[in-house]
Enzyme design. Structure first.
Site, PDB file in Angstrom:
ATOM      1  N   SER A   1      64.958  50.197   1.969  1.00 48.65           N
ATOM      2  CA  SER A   1      64.741  51.490   2.601  1.00 48.65           C
ATOM      3  C   SER A   1      65.775  52.522   2.166  1.00 48.65           C
ATOM      4  CB  SER A   1      64.777  51.330   4.124  1.00 48.65           C
ATOM      5  OG  SER A   1      64.688  52.577   4.766  1.00 48.65           O
TER       6      SER A   1
ATOM      7  N   ASP B   1      53.136  35.171  -8.331  1.00 46.69           N
ATOM      8  CA  ASP B   1      51.980  34.301  -8.128  1.00 46.69           C
ATOM      9  C   ASP B   1      52.382  32.882  -7.736  1.00 46.69           C
ATOM     10  OD1 ASP B   1      49.443  35.765  -8.794  1.00 46.69           O
ATOM     11  OD2 ASP B   1      50.558  36.198 -10.614  1.00 46.69           O
TER      12      ASP B   1
ATOM     13  N   LEU C   1      67.478  52.700  -0.567  1.00 45.96           N
ATOM     14  CA  LEU C   1      67.276  53.124  -1.953  1.00 45.96           C
ATOM     15  C   LEU C   1      66.023  53.983  -2.091  1.00 45.96           C
ATOM     16  CD1 LEU C   1      68.275  49.856  -3.880  1.00 45.96           C
ATOM     17  CD2 LEU C   1      69.623  51.940  -3.538  1.00 45.96           C
ATOM     18  N   GLY C   2      65.006  53.678  -1.285  1.00 42.44           N
ATOM     19  CA  GLY C   2      63.820  54.528  -1.283  1.00 42.44           C
ATOM     20  C   GLY C   2      64.138  55.938  -0.837  1.00 42.44           C
ATOM     21  N   ARG C   3      65.140  56.093   0.006  1.00 40.47           N
ATOM     22  CA  ARG C   3      65.514  57.406   0.525  1.00 40.47           C
ATOM     23  C   ARG C   3      66.252  58.258  -0.500  1.00 40.47           C
ATOM     24  NH1 ARG C   3      65.904  56.770   6.729  1.00 40.47           N
ATOM     25  NH2 ARG C   3      64.922  54.736   7.015  1.00 40.47           N
TER      26      ARG C   3
ATOM     27  N   GLU D   1      60.128  47.181 -11.892  1.00 36.24           N
ATOM     28  CA  GLU D   1      59.569  48.356 -12.573  1.00 36.24           C
ATOM     29  C   GLU D   1      60.212  49.592 -11.941  1.00 36.24           C
ATOM     30  OE1 GLU D   1      55.252  46.131 -13.043  1.00 36.24           O
ATOM     31  OE2 GLU D   1      55.742  47.335 -11.282  1.00 36.24           O
TER      32      GLU D   1
END
Length: 222
Positions: free
Chosen positions: A128, A145, A130-132, A155
């Protein structure tokens, strides 16, 4: 008497149904079950950093290796063609950071090797905090998988209008372990699945072009 017997039969059948259903329900492992599964060798996180287990996930950290696109001599990215030569390998360490510029894309890896059994997947999610600041850790490939053991590819994309400095071994993402309804028939890396990234330990450029060469019945499908 007949009614009481019928009710008991109904409750017994309902109980048996719930037991059977509970064995096939999809669920995310809690911290307690993550610890038990690690101790039993059912799942793998190597190494396991101190204090990395969260209530329903495990923090994973940034590895040393990256792939970035070369911006010169390339007109476009053609997914039908190999792109290995379009990317350049870089590495960081305790004294060298990776600078991700606004709008830039790079492939990174987790420091940890993560492994899952044939009845589970790993869901990769961002942090969270780092998303900010505008850091995206996965564009589309958000899970591991069943049956795969690897360093998870990151990515990385910078959505901010300022460069972001990334440090070696910093907490970069979190993984949740998701129990499937049943064990898969064909684990990743087995049979004719054309598994392109099985067991990868360094970033690998997109191998999408292989979809045109193998298991390509989709081309002529009507």
């Amino acid at each position: 008497k007949y009614g009481a017997t019928t009710n008991r039969t109904f409750y017994l059948l309902s109980f048996l149904f719930l037991i059977e259903y509970s064995n096939s329900i999809i669920m995310i492992l809690s911290d307690k079950d993550i610890k038990k599964s690690l101790a039993d060798g059912y799942i793998k996180i190597d190494p396991l950093f101190p204090d990395s287990i969260q209530p329903a996930s495990v923090d994973v950290h940034l590895g040393a290796d990256f792939l970035v696109f070369k911006n010169t001599n390339n007109v476009c990215i053609d997914p039908k063609e190999p792109i290995d030569d379009m990317m350049e390998a870089l590495s960081i360490d305790e004294n060298r950071q990776f600078i991700l510029h606004p709008g830039e894309f790079a492939l990174g890896m987790t420091y940890e090797i993560v492994g899952v059994p044939n009845d589970m997947v790993v869901q990769l999610n961002g942090k969270s905090s780092l998303g900010r600041i505008g850091l995206i850790v996965h564009a589309t490939a958000g899970y591991v998988d069943p049956g795969n053991t690897l360093k998870i590819t990151l990515e990385l994309h910078n959505l901010a209008n300022l460069p972001i400095k990334l440090y070696y071994k910093m907490p970069i993402a979190q993984v949740a372990f998701v129990k499937l309804s049943s064990e898969v028939d064909m684990p990743y890396g087995k049979g004719n699945l054309n598994s392109k990234y099985f067991g990868s330990l360094k970033p690998i450029a997109s191998q999408y072009y292989k979809n045109f060469l193998k298991n390509n019945s989709w081309i002529d499908f009507k």
